[in-house]
Design an enzyme around this catalytic site. Structure first.
Site, PDB file in Angstrom:
ATOM      1  N   HIS A   1       0.832  -1.213   0.000  1.00 15.12           N
ATOM      2  CA  HIS A   1       0.000   0.000   0.000  1.00 15.12           C
ATOM      3  C   HIS A   1       0.865   1.260   0.000  1.00 15.12           C
ATOM      4  CE1 HIS A   1      -3.702  -2.225   1.335  1.00 15.12           C
ATOM      5  NE2 HIS A   1      -2.795  -2.998   1.900  1.00 15.12           N
TER       6      HIS A   1
ATOM      7  N   THR B   1      -9.610   5.561  -1.178  1.00 18.77           N
ATOM      8  CA  THR B   1     -10.928   4.914  -1.216  1.00 18.77           C
ATOM      9  C   THR B   1     -12.025   5.878  -0.769  1.00 18.77           C
ATOM     10  OG1 THR B   1     -10.354   4.017   0.948  1.00 18.77           O
ATOM     11  CG2 THR B   1     -10.190   2.528  -0.920  1.00 18.77           C
TER      12      THR B   1
ATOM     13  N   LYS C   1      -9.922  13.400   5.499  1.00 19.09           N
ATOM     14  CA  LYS C   1      -8.949  12.306   5.396  1.00 19.09           C
ATOM     15  C   LYS C   1      -7.815  12.634   6.353  1.00 19.09           C
ATOM     16  CE  LYS C   1      -8.633  13.175   0.896  1.00 19.09           C
ATOM     17  NZ  LYS C   1      -8.414  12.169  -0.103  1.00 19.09           N
ATOM     18  N   ARG C   2      -6.892  11.684   6.547  1.00 18.95           N
ATOM     19  CA  ARG C   2      -5.763  12.005   7.421  1.00 18.95           C
ATOM     20  C   ARG C   2      -5.036  13.248   6.893  1.00 18.95           C
ATOM     21  NH1 ARG C   2      -2.555   6.575   7.237  1.00 18.95           N
ATOM     22  NH2 ARG C   2      -3.689   6.436   5.279  1.00 18.95           N
TER      23      ARG C   2
ATOM     24  N   LYS D   1      -1.242  14.821   0.804  1.00 25.70           N
ATOM     25  CA  LYS D   1      -2.680  14.891   0.496  1.00 25.70           C
ATOM     26  C   LYS D   1      -3.116  16.340   0.232  1.00 25.70           C
ATOM     27  CE  LYS D   1      -3.860  10.712   3.174  1.00 25.70           C
ATOM     28  NZ  LYS D   1      -4.539   9.747   2.300  1.00 25.70           N
TER      29      LYS D   1
ATOM     30  N   LYS E   1     -16.234   6.415  -1.970  1.00 23.24           N
ATOM     31  CA  LYS E   1     -17.409   6.561  -1.094  1.00 23.24           C
ATOM     32  C   LYS E   1     -18.194   7.812  -1.482  1.00 23.24           C
ATOM     33  CE  LYS E   1     -14.535   4.436   2.374  1.00 23.24           C
ATOM     34  NZ  LYS E   1     -13.434   4.747   3.300  1.00 23.24           N
TER      35      LYS E   1
HETATM   36  C1  26Y Z   1       4.720   1.131   9.370  1.00 22.14           C
HETATM   37  C2  26Y Z   1       3.518   1.739   9.918  1.00 22.14           C
HETATM   38  C3  26Y Z   1       3.589   2.525  11.150  1.00 22.14           C
HETATM   39  C4  26Y Z   1       2.385   2.007   8.989  1.00 22.14           C
HETATM   40  C5  26Y Z   1       1.104   1.937   9.462  1.00 22.14           C
HETATM   41  C6  26Y Z   1       0.052   2.177   8.629  1.00 22.14           C
HETATM   42  C7  26Y Z   1       2.605   2.319   7.644  1.00 22.14           C
HETATM   43  C8  26Y Z   1       1.530   2.545   6.817  1.00 22.14           C
HETATM   44  C9  26Y Z   1       0.245   2.481   7.299  1.00 22.14           C
HETATM   45  C10 26Y Z   1      -0.939   2.742   6.493  1.00 22.14           C
HETATM   46  C11 26Y Z   1      -0.938   2.909   5.203  1.00 22.14           C
HETATM   47  C12 26Y Z   1      -2.178   3.198   4.478  1.00 22.14           C
HETATM   48  O1  26Y Z   1      -3.230   3.398   5.065  1.00 22.14           O
HETATM   49  N1  26Y Z   1      -2.128   3.230   3.159  1.00 22.14           N
HETATM   50  C13 26Y Z   1      -3.314   3.526   2.354  1.00 22.14           C
HETATM   51  O2  26Y Z   1      -3.865   2.288   1.949  1.00 22.14           O
HETATM   52  C14 26Y Z   1      -5.094   2.474   1.265  1.00 22.14           C
HETATM   53  C15 26Y Z   1      -5.668   1.097   0.981  1.00 22.14           C
HETATM   54  O3  26Y Z   1      -4.908   0.458   0.007  1.00 22.14           O
HETATM   55  C16 26Y Z   1      -4.880   3.284   0.000  1.00 22.14           C
HETATM   56  O4  26Y Z   1      -6.136   3.524  -0.594  1.00 22.14           O
HETATM   57  C17 26Y Z   1      -4.197   4.604   0.324  1.00 22.14           C
HETATM   58  O5  26Y Z   1      -3.859   5.275  -0.873  1.00 22.14           O
HETATM   59  C18 26Y Z   1      -2.945   4.350   1.144  1.00 22.14           C
HETATM   60  O6  26Y Z   1      -2.372   5.590   1.558  1.00 22.14           O
END
Ligand code: 26Y
Length: 818
Positions: free
Chosen positions: A362, A665, A554-555, A560, A669
């Site tokens: 991701h 995503t 969003k975050r 972003k 929505k």
């Molecule tokens: C390593 C760690 C602390 C960590 C924790 C959470 C690293 C990344 C994440 C989360 C990443 C994330 O939410 N990515 C998002 O995934 C979505 C589902 O695929 C995508 O739609 C989105 O673009 C992407 O930023």
């Protein structure tokens, strides 16, 4: 059902503490909080839970009878939100419950809001996992989710003087009716210690003596499918201290330390790590990952062994999907179980392991890829490190045969990163050991093939797949936008679209129909009134329901580009201030709504939140502006808030610099609910445009391929005057706090290189916004675009995504109840 709830309401075991102060900001804010309502919510929840358990048991029996191949979704995050409404919608009893509650003097809509969100995730990745569970259950797949039962989920955000404050999320404080603790389903998870090598029957055997053992205890959360009996399980692990520890300390008489270490053990599952994008090597986070995968794998292996006497059929019965690299240590753990506990040889163990794991990436930023210091692994997981070394050894031998002495390439491929401080690269481990890796949108897929994982793609192109994300229409339409859903059902003449989202295409036939347009806009307006009432409660601001609701939730992250939105708002404000009274009459009134949490350690994201508030204070109180422009920040953005805001939005903004959002995503929505998108050519915006047609969206700016060149040209780039003027206003202190905002301004001019290209994209952003204003005035055309937006969203259901995973990655079949 009426009786059942009545009985629950009278039952003492469900009565709760009466002196609740802070049940939920949201419910308090809505001033609807009544203790009776909370008790009634609990009673309702327990009564629904009984039904879920029945279905869960039936599903479980069927699985045991048929022993199908099962899919296990391993994820550090499941952003579930609330369960009550979703459960009764899915099992088809919403009407019955609403009626029964009415007879008892309660309003279902109010009870639903008593529930705390289960916020066991940060954002997209966690919410995707939750939507996947809904689709897996609905499509009758034999599936389980495995995750952690964090005691503190995503922090609760409040705002003081415009600054974000973070508070612990005590979501379990009032009990959680949706989970069932399995006191007897526990597994030991081992850490630290040392490994001894011994000879056993002429074979080297490794004995790991751990220094700490923590017990994982299971909590099951039934997940009902829509329109099916199939009810799958989300099993979350909580840490509890292992008995062994106490015994050791008891024998040394150190009772106090025994209790303290008991407490330490419990911290493993206590808190969700905020995603701050750049990777941080925190030991506790690695322990959490091991804790999740070790307990889950032991559980899966035990279940498999109930039916099978050897491991030959394991890959035909089990598929693991890893949600990003977070659970990838599971590869080493499964190898350890097969080698050390099941006594299989290396070749057999490796063959099995590489057939069962697949992983989803991701990430975009290479620096977000996890790597763990070798020293840390050596200390925490000595046996796993040995196994990783050996995997890497065989892999490197194979690579040397292929690439000879191309040492640079070999060092890029290696799982171990050499250097002064050595690291284990978890993505490389995933690429070597998983049979499939997938991207989450077409553009992200191109990016991982050509850039992020190019070396691996050159070698093993067959491992790479694209699976564009989706969202579940059950939660994001049926639950959160019931009036629009009913209208759609009425016009399509069927509610089958709740299982086959493609059927929305049928709306195209009626998009031009005056009656549908009128009814459609009426529903949208009443959703906007609901949101306006909420805004008034939280901020005191009265917003005009007929103004355009322009939303970005969003975050908060630099990539972003909420900052671009704010710069646009300031520019709009500045224009209005400089207009004649006559010109002001032509302005299309807007209510700009932003919401989102900044990672606690991310200063610039926090500055953006403060800036939004500072600008809001100024323009919301400016009599020259009045209703023409309002800026509202909604605090504590979470799943439930999204459910309130999305159906009430006219436009939503998805502004990430092209090439930086893996998918996105939220946009899906919004589009599904008839909200028009203003966005960049990034992530899934591009695919949404392919489906809806460019005339029904407002895309702007460069494509991802153009970005590297634009970045190199940044040195000589001079942004347009309007942009510089706005930045100058912030710097000069027009919104106060001049000094505090300097570092933020520096990222886009002067000292900064404007990495996210706000200056470059600003003119095209303004053009897109001008096109939005123009379109909004033509009510008929707007209604048509809104209907066409919904009609084009058939592709963006997680039902489509999950079918693709099932058929192309997992090779699993649905298992239907008769
Ligand atoms: C390593 C760690 C602390 C960590 C924790 C959470 C690293 C990344 C994440 C989360 C990443 C994330 O939410 N990515 C998002 O995934 C979505 C589902 O695929 C995508 O739609 C989105 O673009 C992407 O930023």
């Amino acid at each position: 059902m009426y009786k059942l709830m009545d009985q629950y309401l009278k039952n003492d075991t469900f009565s709760i503490q009466k002196n609740i102060v802070d049940h939920s900001e949201y419910t308090l804010a809505r001033s609807r909080f009544r203790f009776d309502d909370f008790e009634a919510y609990q009673a309702t929840a327990y009564s629904v839970r009984d039904r879920l358990i029945e279905r869960w048991n039936d599903t479980h029996s069927l699985m045991r009878e048929k022993d199908p191949k099962r899919i296990y979704y391993l994820s550090m995050e499941f952003l579930m939100g609330r369960s009550l409404l979703n459960s009764i919608v899915n099992i088809g009893v919403k009407g019955q419950y609403a009626d029964a509650l009415k007879q008892l003097g309660f309003d279902l809509e109010i009870l639903v809001e008593q529930e705390r969100d289960a916020a066991l995730g940060n954002g997209g990745l966690g919410r995707l996992a939750a939507c996947f569970l809904d689709s897996l259950a609905t499509l009758d797949y034999p599936a389980w989710g495995y995750g952690l039962r964090y005691e503190y989920g995503m922090f609760r955000q409040t705002i003081q003087d415009g600054f974000q404050l973070e508070h612990p999320d005590y979501w379990l404080n009032f009990g959680n009716p949706w989970e069932i603790q399995r006191v007897h389903t526990t597994y030991p998870v081992k850490f630290y210690g040392h490994v001894d090598e011994i000879q056993e029957n002429n074979k080297k055997t490794y004995i790991w003596t751990p220094g700490e053992t923590v017990e994982a205890v299971a909590y099951d959360n039934p997940i009902p499918g829509y329109g099916t009996k199939n009810t799958i399980n989300l099993r979350l692990w909580a840490a509890k201290p292992s008995g062994e520890l106490e015994l050791d300390s008891f024998s040394t008489g150190d009772y106090v330390n025994a209790v303290l270490s008991k407490q330490r053990a419990e911290t493993i599952s206590s808190i969700l790590y905020p995603d701050d994008r750049t990777y941080q090597g925190k030991e506790l986070r690695l322990k959490q990952q091991v804790f999740l995968v070790s307990a889950s794998l032991q559980d899966v292996v035990r279940r498999y062994k109930d039916f099978h006497s050897d491991f030959a059929a394991f890959p035909q019965k089990v598929a693991f999907q890893l949600n990003d690299t977070h659970p990838i240590i599971g590869v080493a753990e499964l190898m350890r179980i097969l080698l050390d506990e099941e006594k299989l040889d290396w070749v057999k163990s490796w063959e099995i392991t590489t057939k069962v794991f697949s992983f989803t990436n991701h990430a975009i930023l290479p620096e977000a890829l996890e790597k763990w210091p070798l020293e840390l692994l050596e200390n925490l997981l000595p046996r796993h490190l040995q196994i990783i070394y050996r995997i890497n050894f065989y892999f490197m031998e194979e690579m040397k045969k292929k690439f000879g002495d191309d040492l640079v390439r070999l060092s890029r491929l290696s799982i171990i990163e050499e250097g002064e401080k050595k690291n284990v690269r978890m993505a490389n481990l995933a690429l070597v050991s998983c049979h499939t890796v997938n991207g989450v949108s077409k553009s992200h897929f191109e990016f991982i093939k050509s850039s992020l994982f190019k070396d691996f793609h050159d070698m093993w192109p067959h491992k790479f797949q694209c699976k564009t994300n989706g969202v579940t229409q059950r939660r994001w339409m049926a639950c959160s936008n019931p009036d629009l859903s009913q209208l759609i059902t009425k016009w399509l003449g069927t509610e089958a679209w709740l299982k086959e989202l493609d059927l929305l295409l049928g709306l195209r036939l009626h998009a031009n129909d005056y009656n549908l347009q009128e009814q459609w806009m009426k529903v949208r307006r009443s959703n906007k009134s609901r949101l306006a009432a909420y805004i008034q409660i939280i901020s005191g601001a009265k917003v005009n329901v007929d103004a355009m609701f322009d939303v970005q939730i969003k975050r908060i992250h630099e990539y972003k580009r909420q900052f671009l939105n704010v710069i646009g708002i300031i520019h709009r404000y500045d224009c209005i201030k400089n207009m004649t009274a006559e010109d002001r009459k032509k302005v299309v009134p807007r209510v700009c709504i932003l919401g989102g949490k900044a990672p606690p350690g991310y200063e610039n994201a926090k500055r953006i939140i403060k800036l939004i508030h500072a600008v809001g204070d100024k323009l919301n109180n400016d009599p020259d502006v009045g209703d023409l422009l309002k800026l509202i920040f909604i605090p504590d953005y979470n799943v439930s808030m999204a459910e309130l805001v999305i159906p009430a939005s006219d436009i939503s903004q998805h502004l990430s610099t092209a090439g930086s959002e893996a998918c996105g995503t939220g946009n899906m929505k919004f589009a599904m609910n008839g909200c028009l998108i203003v966005g960049t050519k990034d992530g899934s915006n591009v695919e949404i445009q392919e489906e809806l047609g460019s005339e029904n969206m407002f895309l702007f700016g460069p494509s991802a391929e153009d970005i590297p060149e634009l970045r190199t040209e940044q040195k000589d780039f001079q942004p347009v005057l309007e942009f510089r003027r706005v930045v100058g206003m912030i710097r000069k202190g027009v919104f106060g706090n001049a000094e505090y905002f300097q570092p933020l301004c520096d990222t886009i001019d002067g000292a900064g290189d404007d990495y996210y290209l706000l200056g470059h994209d600003f003119p095209s952003y303004l053009e897109a916004q001008a096109a939005v204003d123009k379109a909004f005035v033509d009510k008929k055309r707007w209604a048509e675009m809104s209907i066409l937006s919904t009609a084009g969203c058939g592709q963006f259901s997680t039902d489509r995504t999950i079918r693709e995973y099932a058929e192309e990655i997992w090779n699993v079949e649905p298992l239907r109840h008769s």
